[in-house]
Design a protein around this motif. Structure first.
Motif, PDB file in Angstrom:
ATOM      1  N   VAL A  32       0.855  -1.057   0.034  1.00 60.43           N
ATOM      2  CA  VAL A  32       0.058   0.098   0.040  1.00 60.43           C
ATOM      3  C   VAL A  32       1.074   1.210  -0.035  1.00 60.43           C
ATOM      4  O   VAL A  32       1.858   1.460   0.759  1.00 60.43           O
ATOM      5  N   GLN A  33       0.532   2.136  -0.819  1.00 60.78           N
ATOM      6  CA  GLN A  33       1.371   3.446  -1.010  1.00 60.78           C
ATOM      7  C   GLN A  33       0.208   4.571  -0.773  1.00 60.78           C
ATOM      8  O   GLN A  33      -0.762   4.742  -1.339  1.00 60.78           O
ATOM      9  N   VAL A  34       0.554   5.415   0.513  1.00 62.59           N
ATOM     10  CA  VAL A  34      -0.279   6.502   0.792  1.00 62.59           C
ATOM     11  C   VAL A  34       0.521   7.601   0.530  1.00 62.59           C
ATOM     12  O   VAL A  34       1.588   8.311   1.133  1.00 62.59           O
ATOM     13  N   LEU A  35      -0.088   8.654  -0.150  1.00 64.81           N
ATOM     14  CA  LEU A  35       0.834   9.770  -0.513  1.00 64.81           C
ATOM     15  C   LEU A  35       0.658  10.966   0.530  1.00 64.81           C
ATOM     16  O   LEU A  35      -0.200  10.884   1.415  1.00 64.81           O
ATOM     17  N   PRO A  36       1.511  11.734   0.708  1.00 62.57           N
ATOM     18  CA  PRO A  36       1.415  13.002   1.593  1.00 62.57           C
ATOM     19  C   PRO A  36       0.365  13.494   1.689  1.00 62.57           C
ATOM     20  O   PRO A  36      -0.056  13.855   0.335  1.00 62.57           O
ATOM     21  N   GLY A  37      -0.293  13.883   2.521  1.00 62.64           N
ATOM     22  CA  GLY A  37      -1.607  14.407   2.714  1.00 62.64           C
ATOM     23  C   GLY A  37      -2.838  13.524   2.735  1.00 62.64           C
ATOM     24  O   GLY A  37      -3.997  13.999   2.823  1.00 62.64           O
ATOM     25  N   GLU A  38      -2.660  12.266   2.284  1.00 62.67           N
ATOM     26  CA  GLU A  38      -3.812  11.383   1.925  1.00 62.67           C
ATOM     27  C   GLU A  38      -4.226  10.712   3.137  1.00 62.67           C
ATOM     28  O   GLU A  38      -3.661  10.410   3.935  1.00 62.67           O
ATOM     29  N   THR A  39      -5.616  10.461   3.335  1.00 63.36           N
ATOM     30  CA  THR A  39      -6.187   9.672   4.304  1.00 63.36           C
ATOM     31  C   THR A  39      -7.002   8.609   3.638  1.00 63.36           C
ATOM     32  O   THR A  39      -7.720   8.781   2.728  1.00 63.36           O
ATOM     33  N   VAL A  40      -7.062   7.465   3.990  1.00 66.89           N
ATOM     34  CA  VAL A  40      -7.830   6.094   3.738  1.00 66.89           C
ATOM     35  C   VAL A  40      -8.752   6.261   4.619  1.00 66.89           C
ATOM     36  O   VAL A  40      -8.731   6.254   6.026  1.00 66.89           O
ATOM     37  N   PRO A  41     -10.062   6.469   4.492  1.00 68.71           N
ATOM     38  CA  PRO A  41     -11.319   6.683   5.149  1.00 68.71           C
ATOM     39  C   PRO A  41     -11.447   5.669   6.076  1.00 68.71           C
ATOM     40  O   PRO A  41     -11.013   4.390   5.925  1.00 68.71           O
TER      41      PRO A  41
END
Length: 113
Positions: A32-41
């Protein structure tokens, strides 16, 4: 048996989200890659348990009402029924390994905040 390279699969959203190297029939294994500022609900799984191992970046996970900050080398295991939200408040991408078992195609329920 099968062998594949991570580069043979794509992230769900182009440059981020999950990238499954194995999806079923008994478990999921992916990145899983999560970008800066991103939130997975926030969401919950009723049957699947999930585990995450942080490879890069710092990720904040809210599990039920507890907030955890995880860094490279950290491992977290979530039991079915534990609601979780994943956020990247940092300035670099978060990359982590995810496993989920047993495999259930439609076991994700979104939660309103």
């Amino acid at each position: 048996m099968f062998i594949l390279n991570e580069k043979d699969r794509d992230y769900r959203h182009g440059d981020h989200g999950p990238k499954y190297l194995e999806k079923g029939p008994r478990m999921n294994f992916g990145l899983v890659q999560v970008l800066p500022g991103e939130t997975v609900p926030p969401h919950v799984h009723q049957i699947m348990q999930e585990s995450f191992y942080i490879l890069e970046g710092t990720v904040t996970m809210k599990i039920d009402e507890k907030e955890c900050v995880l860094n490279p080398g950290d491992y977290i295991h979530l039991e079915p029924g534990e609601a979780h939200k994943v956020s990247n408040f940092g300035e670099v991408n978060v990359k982590m390994i995810v496993t989920a078992a047993p495999f259930m195609e439609n076991d994700k329920k979104m939660i309103e905040e």
